[in-house]
Design a protein around this motif. Sequence first.
Motif, PDB file in Angstrom:
ATOM      1  N   UNK A   3       0.828  -1.196   0.000  1.00 24.88           N
ATOM      2  CA  UNK A   3       0.000   0.000   0.000  1.00 24.88           C
ATOM      3  C   UNK A   3       0.862   1.246   0.000  1.00 24.88           C
ATOM      4  N   UNK A   4       1.938   1.263   0.769  1.00 26.56           N
ATOM      5  CA  UNK A   4       2.837   2.416   0.818  1.00 26.56           C
ATOM      6  C   UNK A   4       3.464   2.658  -0.550  1.00 26.56           C
ATOM      7  N   UNK A   5       3.869   1.598  -1.225  1.00 23.45           N
ATOM      8  CA  UNK A   5       4.454   1.731  -2.555  1.00 23.45           C
ATOM      9  C   UNK A   5       3.419   2.280  -3.522  1.00 23.45           C
ATOM     10  N   UNK A   6       2.190   1.782  -3.443  1.00 19.88           N
ATOM     11  CA  UNK A   6       1.136   2.244  -4.340  1.00 19.88           C
ATOM     12  C   UNK A   6       0.790   3.708  -4.077  1.00 19.88           C
ATOM     13  N   UNK A   7       0.704   4.104  -2.801  1.00 18.57           N
ATOM     14  CA  UNK A   7       0.443   5.502  -2.447  1.00 18.57           C
ATOM     15  C   UNK A   7       1.549   6.374  -3.014  1.00 18.57           C
ATOM     16  N   UNK A   8       2.778   5.962  -2.799  1.00 17.13           N
ATOM     17  CA  UNK A   8       3.917   6.737  -3.285  1.00 17.13           C
ATOM     18  C   UNK A   8       3.870   6.878  -4.799  1.00 17.13           C
ATOM     19  N   UNK A   9       3.566   5.783  -5.508  1.00 20.75           N
ATOM     20  CA  UNK A   9       3.496   5.825  -6.960  1.00 20.75           C
ATOM     21  C   UNK A   9       2.378   6.748  -7.435  1.00 20.75           C
ATOM     22  N   UNK A  10       1.199   6.608  -6.872  1.00 26.79           N
ATOM     23  CA  UNK A  10       0.065   7.406  -7.320  1.00 26.79           C
ATOM     24  C   UNK A  10       0.270   8.882  -7.041  1.00 26.79           C
ATOM     25  N   UNK A  11       0.759   9.200  -5.853  1.00 20.35           N
ATOM     26  CA  UNK A  11       0.976  10.606  -5.538  1.00 20.35           C
ATOM     27  C   UNK A  11       2.155  11.176  -6.312  1.00 20.35           C
ATOM     28  N   UNK A  12       3.181  10.395  -6.512  1.00 17.29           N
ATOM     29  CA  UNK A  12       4.309  10.906  -7.284  1.00 17.29           C
ATOM     30  C   UNK A  12       3.917  11.086  -8.743  1.00 17.29           C
ATOM     31  N   UNK A  13       2.962  10.328  -9.209  1.00 15.79           N
ATOM     32  CA  UNK A  13       2.477  10.516 -10.572  1.00 15.79           C
ATOM     33  C   UNK A  13       1.843  11.886 -10.745  1.00 15.79           C
ATOM     34  N   UNK A  14       1.287  12.418  -9.664  1.00 11.96           N
ATOM     35  CA  UNK A  14       0.718  13.759  -9.724  1.00 11.96           C
ATOM     36  C   UNK A  14       1.803  14.808  -9.880  1.00 11.96           C
ATOM     37  N   UNK A  15       3.020  14.454  -9.565  1.00 12.35           N
ATOM     38  CA  UNK A  15       4.125  15.398  -9.604  1.00 12.35           C
ATOM     39  C   UNK A  15       4.900  15.296 -10.918  1.00 12.35           C
ATOM     40  N   UNK A  16       4.523  14.363 -11.774  1.00 14.71           N
ATOM     41  CA  UNK A  16       5.221  14.188 -13.046  1.00 14.71           C
ATOM     42  C   UNK A  16       5.150  15.480 -13.837  1.00 14.71           C
ATOM     43  N   UNK A  68      -8.440   4.027  -5.646  1.00 11.10           N
ATOM     44  CA  UNK A  68      -9.042   3.964  -6.974  1.00 11.10           C
ATOM     45  C   UNK A  68      -9.232   5.362  -7.565  1.00 11.10           C
ATOM     46  N   UNK A  69      -9.575   6.325  -6.706  1.00 16.35           N
ATOM     47  CA  UNK A  69      -9.753   7.698  -7.180  1.00 16.35           C
ATOM     48  C   UNK A  69      -8.441   8.260  -7.696  1.00 16.35           C
ATOM     49  N   UNK A  70      -7.364   8.047  -6.940  1.00 11.55           N
ATOM     50  CA  UNK A  70      -6.061   8.542  -7.389  1.00 11.55           C
ATOM     51  C   UNK A  70      -5.609   7.815  -8.651  1.00 11.55           C
ATOM     52  N   UNK A  71      -5.870   6.521  -8.719  1.00  7.77           N
ATOM     53  CA  UNK A  71      -5.500   5.754  -9.912  1.00  7.77           C
ATOM     54  C   UNK A  71      -6.263   6.260 -11.130  1.00  7.77           C
ATOM     55  N   UNK A  72      -7.542   6.529 -10.950  1.00 11.45           N
ATOM     56  CA  UNK A  72      -8.365   7.053 -12.055  1.00 11.45           C
ATOM     57  C   UNK A  72      -7.834   8.408 -12.515  1.00 11.45           C
ATOM     58  N   UNK A  73      -7.470   9.258 -11.579  1.00 13.43           N
ATOM     59  CA  UNK A  73      -6.913  10.565 -11.915  1.00 13.43           C
ATOM     60  C   UNK A  73      -5.618  10.409 -12.705  1.00 13.43           C
ATOM     61  N   UNK A  74      -4.770   9.508 -12.274  1.00 13.97           N
ATOM     62  CA  UNK A  74      -3.495   9.284 -12.975  1.00 13.97           C
ATOM     63  C   UNK A  74      -3.691   8.638 -14.344  1.00 13.97           C
ATOM     64  N   UNK A  75      -4.688   7.787 -14.472  1.00 12.74           N
ATOM     65  CA  UNK A  75      -4.913   7.072 -15.732  1.00 12.74           C
ATOM     66  C   UNK A  75      -5.676   7.895 -16.764  1.00 12.74           C
TER      67      UNK A  75
END
Length: 162
Positions: A3-16, A68-75
């Motif tokens: 979960x920590x890895x997924x949170x980090x990935x999703x939030x860091x995707x917002x910083x791309x 899922x909300x963060x994943x949808x935003x990133x996708x």
Amino acid sequence: MNTVIRISFLLSSLVILSVSSCSMTNDDVTDLREALLADPATSTVDTKNYTMEEIYTECNQTFIITMDYLAELNDTGSFPDETDKTPMCFMRCFLQQRGILNENDKINKEQAIATGWVQNGDTIDDCLQDMIGGTCERAYFLVRCVSTRRLVEGRSKDSKKR
């Protein structure tokens, strides 16, 4: 740990990084810029060096959203339900914790660039016109605009590689 890895990935995707080449020119847009952008001379940034996980945890205590909300935003560049204010307020909290939005809900363009959320100020300038509604809605529409531009730019680069 997963979960920590997924949170980090999703939030860091917002910083791309996001790229845009357009800029604003007319008086109406200039007024909008002044209303929504923080004055760099008076802006103070107190980000307390939060990690992405700490920001997610802090903002999710008040504005609970699912991964899922963060994943949808990133996708896709947007949330699945754009009428739900809770995820929008989560994004406002996120931007404030990163120092991209100040206490008056004005955008600190220099901080957005410094954190790598956008590559240059043109992206912020171009997204200002999308920032309508209340404070949470404006924050979300800014994130949506930046995310969509990042996705479109990514697709454009992918098609050039073929």
